[in-house]
Design a protein around this motif. Structure first.
Motif, PDB file in Angstrom:
ATOM      1  N   GLY A  96       1.390 -10.190  -4.269  1.00  0.00           N
ATOM      2  CA  GLY A  96       1.477  -9.392  -3.263  1.00  0.00           C
ATOM      3  C   GLY A  96       2.257  -8.065  -3.386  1.00  0.00           C
ATOM      4  N   PHE A  97       2.159  -7.058  -2.669  1.00  0.00           N
ATOM      5  CA  PHE A  97       2.620  -5.758  -3.030  1.00  0.00           C
ATOM      6  C   PHE A  97       2.924  -4.878  -1.717  1.00  0.00           C
ATOM      7  N   THR A  98       3.898  -4.247  -1.645  1.00  0.00           N
ATOM      8  CA  THR A  98       4.191  -3.555  -0.439  1.00  0.00           C
ATOM      9  C   THR A  98       3.569  -2.163  -0.521  1.00  0.00           C
ATOM     10  N   PHE A  99       3.385  -1.144   0.555  1.00  0.00           N
ATOM     11  CA  PHE A  99       2.557  -0.018   0.462  1.00  0.00           C
ATOM     12  C   PHE A  99       2.979   0.885  -0.769  1.00  0.00           C
ATOM     13  N   PHE A 103       2.049   3.326  -5.971  1.00  0.00           N
ATOM     14  CA  PHE A 103       2.626   4.550  -6.328  1.00  0.00           C
ATOM     15  C   PHE A 103       3.863   4.501  -7.618  1.00  0.00           C
ATOM     16  N   THR A 104       4.242   3.364  -7.797  1.00  0.00           N
ATOM     17  CA  THR A 104       5.319   3.021  -8.852  1.00  0.00           C
ATOM     18  C   THR A 104       4.516   2.895 -10.086  1.00  0.00           C
ATOM     19  N   ALA A 226       3.960   4.551  13.099  1.00  0.00           N
ATOM     20  CA  ALA A 226       2.453   4.178  12.215  1.00  0.00           C
ATOM     21  C   ALA A 226       2.832   3.284  11.180  1.00  0.00           C
ATOM     22  N   GLY A 227       1.652   2.357  11.134  1.00  0.00           N
ATOM     23  CA  GLY A 227       1.643   1.407  10.216  1.00  0.00           C
ATOM     24  C   GLY A 227       1.266   1.761   8.801  1.00  0.00           C
ATOM     25  N   GLU A 228       0.975   3.084   8.421  1.00  0.00           N
ATOM     26  CA  GLU A 228       0.218   3.267   7.055  1.00  0.00           C
ATOM     27  C   GLU A 228       1.301   4.491   6.814  1.00  0.00           C
ATOM     28  N   PRO A 229       1.701   4.503   5.637  1.00  0.00           N
ATOM     29  CA  PRO A 229       2.596   5.554   4.971  1.00  0.00           C
ATOM     30  C   PRO A 229       1.806   7.234   4.973  1.00  0.00           C
ATOM     31  N   PHE A 249       6.423   7.698  -2.502  1.00  0.00           N
ATOM     32  CA  PHE A 249       5.451   8.295  -1.653  1.00  0.00           C
ATOM     33  C   PHE A 249       5.197   9.657  -2.201  1.00  0.00           C
ATOM     34  N   GLU A 250       6.014  10.321  -3.047  1.00  0.00           N
ATOM     35  CA  GLU A 250       5.858  11.704  -3.172  1.00  0.00           C
ATOM     36  C   GLU A 250       4.554  11.973  -4.032  1.00  0.00           C
ATOM     37  N   GLY A 251       3.944  11.020  -4.541  1.00  0.00           N
ATOM     38  CA  GLY A 251       2.772  11.112  -5.019  1.00  0.00           C
ATOM     39  C   GLY A 251       1.690  11.307  -4.054  1.00  0.00           C
TER      40      GLY A 251
END
Length: 296
Positions: A96-99, A103-104, A226-229, A249-251
């Protein structure tokens, strides 16, 4: 019918001699003949035509030989699969992985190394927030999970390994007054409207934003959820408010949005690797070890 009966039959079928087959199997000829007779009785068909001069396969024997070889091969394959699974070299690992995880760079490094070292393991991935991941790990529906700190104490059945710490970033409209400030604290956000994940989404960042704001002496005004970053960032670009997200998320580059650091010491988050506290076997152990090595 036992596997040894199949091995005895194949040996006789290939040697066409009970004497040579018995030598090959390292057993006596009389016990071998008795086992073949018992096999024929169980099947209900003669497998060999035999007399004092020769041994021949019957039509039933020729057909049975094909299946017998296949079953023996499958049994060896099953043993090898079980052995490799015991060593952590085969099977399925549910990750599993978070949103924010993809990006990491660490995530890509860990997955790449694991695939290289354990190509026989099937990796399946599920994107979800922290709390749903913890629930699935607790229920053994997920093996490992890249999570952020939860808003509540961890279940006693879940263990975590710290992988890295990430600063939080303000997500701001590029033309707003905060974007021009050189240093921004949480107190500077008191009169701002926030765009955040829904509370029920199970993300740790929602409660962290509330806690930081309350520690700074105010309760944040939630303008939109909102559910999506990417949706959150888009709403900030549209002038609906500001947000706070992990720096990974700066990406996501979007016109009309800038990212700025918060100078508060509490404005950080962690990436953790969660698994069941009772252990998940060699597949999980290998994944955790590779993740720790990638961090080091």
């Amino acid at each position: 019918m036992e596997l040894r009966h199949l091995r005895y039959f194949v040996a006789v079928a290939e040697e066409l001699s009970f004497t040579r087959a018995a030598e090959r199997l390292h057993i006596g000829q009389p016990p071998l003949s008795q086992q073949i007779q018992a096999l024929e009785h169980e099947i209900g068909a003669r497998l060999f035509e035999r007399n004092k001069r020769r041994v021949l396969l019957t039509e039933a024997g020729r057909l049975f030989l094909v299946d017998a070889r296949r079953m023996l091969a499958l049994s060896e394959q099953a043993k090898e699969t079980a052995r490799r699974a015991h060593l952590g070299e085969a099977g399925e690992l549910r990750v599993g992985f978070t949103f924010s995880t993809p990006f990491t760079p660490l995530f890509a490094k860990v997955v790449r190394r694991y695939r290289q070292q354990y190509p026989g393991v099937l990796l399946t991935f599920q994107e979800m927030a922290t709390l749903p991941q913890l629930a699935r790990i607790e229920a053994r529906e997920l093996d490992v999970g890249f999570v952020r700190p939860a808003s509540m104490p961890l279940p006693s059945t879940v263990a975590v390994t710290m992988l890295r710490r990430d600063p939080l970033r303000l997500v701001l409209p590029a033309d707003g007054p905060l974007a021009r400030k050189k240093s921004i604290t949480v107190k500077d956000l008191a009169d701002q409207a926030f765009v955040v994940f829904p509370k029920e989404a199970g993300t740790g960042i929602y409660h962290q934003i509330l806690d930081m704001c309350r520690a700074a002496g105010f309760s944040p005004t939630i303008a939109m959820e909102a559910g999506e970053p990417s949706t959150i960032i888009g709403l900030v670009a549209a002038g609906c408010g500001i947000s706070v997200l992990p720096s990974s998320f700066e990406g996501i580059h979007m016109d009309g949005v800038v990212y700025r650091p918060l100078v508060d010491a509490a404005a950080t988050t962690s990436m953790l690797l969660a698994r069941h506290a009772d252990g998940g076997g060699p597949l999980v152990d290998a994944f955790v070890a590779i993740a720790q090595a990638a961090v080091e």
